[in-house]
Design a protein around this motif. Structure first.
Motif, PDB file in Angstrom:
ATOM      1  N   ARG A   5      -6.212  -0.015  -8.341  1.00  0.00           N
ATOM      2  CA  ARG A   5      -6.727  -1.775  -6.931  1.00  0.00           C
ATOM      3  C   ARG A   5      -6.515  -0.782  -6.034  1.00  0.00           C
ATOM      4  O   ARG A   5      -5.860   0.063  -5.399  1.00  0.00           O
ATOM      5  N   PHE A   6      -7.907  -1.191  -5.400  1.00  0.00           N
ATOM      6  CA  PHE A   6      -7.926  -1.106  -3.846  1.00  0.00           C
ATOM      7  C   PHE A   6      -7.724  -2.417  -3.299  1.00  0.00           C
ATOM      8  O   PHE A   6      -8.617  -3.283  -3.819  1.00  0.00           O
ATOM      9  N   GLU A   7      -6.959  -2.274  -2.301  1.00  0.00           N
ATOM     10  CA  GLU A   7      -6.364  -3.729  -1.374  1.00  0.00           C
ATOM     11  C   GLU A   7      -6.824  -3.639  -0.195  1.00  0.00           C
ATOM     12  O   GLU A   7      -6.046  -2.951   0.346  1.00  0.00           O
ATOM     13  N   GLY A   8      -8.037  -3.804  -0.121  1.00  0.00           N
ATOM     14  CA  GLY A   8      -8.558  -4.241   1.856  1.00  0.00           C
ATOM     15  C   GLY A   8      -8.504  -2.792   2.223  1.00  0.00           C
ATOM     16  O   GLY A   8      -8.565  -2.523   2.949  1.00  0.00           O
ATOM     17  N   VAL A   9      -9.391  -1.163   1.351  1.00  0.00           N
ATOM     18  CA  VAL A   9      -8.908  -0.521   1.481  1.00  0.00           C
ATOM     19  C   VAL A   9      -9.928  -0.106   2.654  1.00  0.00           C
ATOM     20  O   VAL A   9     -11.433  -0.261   2.486  1.00  0.00           O
ATOM     21  N   ASP A  22     -12.953  -2.806   3.914  1.00  0.00           N
ATOM     22  CA  ASP A  22     -11.976  -3.364   3.476  1.00  0.00           C
ATOM     23  C   ASP A  22     -12.120  -3.699   2.289  1.00  0.00           C
ATOM     24  O   ASP A  22     -12.917  -4.357   1.646  1.00  0.00           O
ATOM     25  N   ASP A  24     -12.113  -4.296  -2.296  1.00  0.00           N
ATOM     26  CA  ASP A  24     -10.876  -4.817  -2.690  1.00  0.00           C
ATOM     27  C   ASP A  24     -11.559  -4.875  -4.417  1.00  0.00           C
ATOM     28  O   ASP A  24     -12.484  -5.293  -4.245  1.00  0.00           O
ATOM     29  N   THR A  26     -10.562  -3.318  -8.105  1.00  0.00           N
ATOM     30  CA  THR A  26      -9.432  -3.393  -9.686  1.00  0.00           C
ATOM     31  C   THR A  26     -10.075  -2.866 -10.764  1.00  0.00           C
ATOM     32  O   THR A  26     -11.137  -4.067 -10.984  1.00  0.00           O
ATOM     33  N   GLY A  59      -4.800  -0.679   4.402  1.00  0.00           N
ATOM     34  CA  GLY A  59      -5.198  -0.887   2.879  1.00  0.00           C
ATOM     35  C   GLY A  59      -4.450  -0.500   2.308  1.00  0.00           C
ATOM     36  O   GLY A  59      -3.210   0.859   2.895  1.00  0.00           O
ATOM     37  N   LYS A  60      -4.606  -1.068   0.720  1.00  0.00           N
ATOM     38  CA  LYS A  60      -3.299  -0.555   0.081  1.00  0.00           C
ATOM     39  C   LYS A  60      -3.713   0.147  -1.278  1.00  0.00           C
ATOM     40  O   LYS A  60      -5.089  -0.681  -1.686  1.00  0.00           O
ATOM     41  N   VAL A  67       2.277   1.478  -5.245  1.00  0.00           N
ATOM     42  CA  VAL A  67       1.300   1.868  -4.007  1.00  0.00           C
ATOM     43  C   VAL A  67       1.767   3.286  -3.601  1.00  0.00           C
ATOM     44  O   VAL A  67       2.277   3.636  -4.135  1.00  0.00           O
TER      45      VAL A  67
END
Ligand SMILES: Nc1ncnc2c1ncn2[C@@H]1O[C@H](COP(=O)(O)OP(=O)(O)O)[C@@H](O)[C@H]1O
Ligand SMILES: [Mg+2]
Length: 257
Positions: A5-9, A22, A24, A26, A59-60, A67
């Motif tokens: 997952r990329f979260e707000g990267v 940004d 997002d 999966t 982001g994460k 993470v």
């Protein structure tokens, strides 16, 4: 279960370039995701952040629920194949395949017999069994790229990452390797992120494609959904450019499967 997952990267390089904005995204367990878009849109940067070769600015990134932002590449359990496959010219195919495993230290270190087993398996999977004692210069371009793929696979990575791995091959070989990469994926089921600027590669390989432009994700969908219901004019234009060629190639691939 290995989900990515990329979260707000976001990635901002030191010179201020915003390469990824940004993001997002999966990638499901066992999925073959193709990141596609024109040159400079942020594909390699996204992949390199996932591999740990670039820092994440904001982001994460999660692999398998953890993470990984602060983990070094070696601790992420990802295998990577690049366009320039840089095999060791003085080593045999067998030694090229086992090199990464032989360099592992401490707890990660496998026994010699386990290393030998993995090399044999990878060679069989990739049709390299008869070439194990050869040096890279005795191999064709396609066989060399297979060794590069094998080198990533012997680690049995949680996630397989490929950045334009076929760009150096001629058209016929590219078709052949494309089929082979998809077959391998169907056999191994490793969660895969594959980067290309080539619409045909994207449409024919992917379970889902993620189309990027100027650092921004435009659409994330199965290939035919993106084609039939493009999210915007960019996606429409980008996917339709080579449509005849895409349809021909896809038809051929499906016949072969
Ligand atoms: N090390 C870097 N420093 C500054 N800008 C970079 C660096 N690497 C890539 N870029 C820029 O980031 C953007 C995205 O590059 P990249 O991820 O390599 O795109 P792609 O793989 O889609 O062709 C481009 O504008 C590129 O010039
Ligand atoms: Mg690139």
């Amino acid at each position: 279960m290995v989900e990515v997952r990329f979260e707000g990267v976001t990635k901002r390089y030191e010179d201020g370039t915003e390469a990824v904005i940004d993001l997002d995204l999966t990638v499901n367990d066992g999925e073959f995701l193709v990141l596609v878009g024109p040159s400079g849109c942020g594909k390699s940067t996204s992949l390199r952040m996932l591999a740990g070769l670039e820092d994440v600015t904001e982001g994460k990134i999660l692999i398998d629920g953890n993470v990984v932002n602060d983990l070094p590449p070696g601790a992420r359990d990802v295998g990577m194949v690049f366009q320039s496959y840089a095999l060791y010219p003085h080593m045999t195919v067998s030694d090229n395949l086992s090199f990464g495993l032989r360099m592992q230290k401490g707890e990660a270190r496998l026994s010699d017999s386990e290393i030998a087993t993995r090399v044999t398996e990878a060679a069989e999977l990739l049709g390299l069994s008869e070439h194990l004692t050869k040096k890279p210069k005795e191999l064709s371009g396609g066989q060399r790229q297979r060794v590069a793929l094998g080198r990533a696979l012997v680690r049995r990575p949680k996630v397989l990452l490929m950045d334009e791995p076929l760009s150096n091959l001629d058209a016929e070989l590219r078709n052949q390797m494309r089929t082979e990469i998809r077959r391998l994926h169907d056999e191994l089921g490793t969660t895969t992120v594959y980067v290309t600027h080539d619409q045909i590669e994207a449409m024919t390989l992917a379970d889902r494609i993620a189309i990027m432009n100027d650092g921004v994700l435009q659409q994330h969908a199965p290939p035919l959904t993106a084609y039939n219901q493009p999210a915007n004019d960019f996606v429409k234009g980008f996917l339709c450019k080579h449509i005849d060629e895409i349809v021909d190639t896809a038809a051929k691939l499906f016949e072969e499967r």
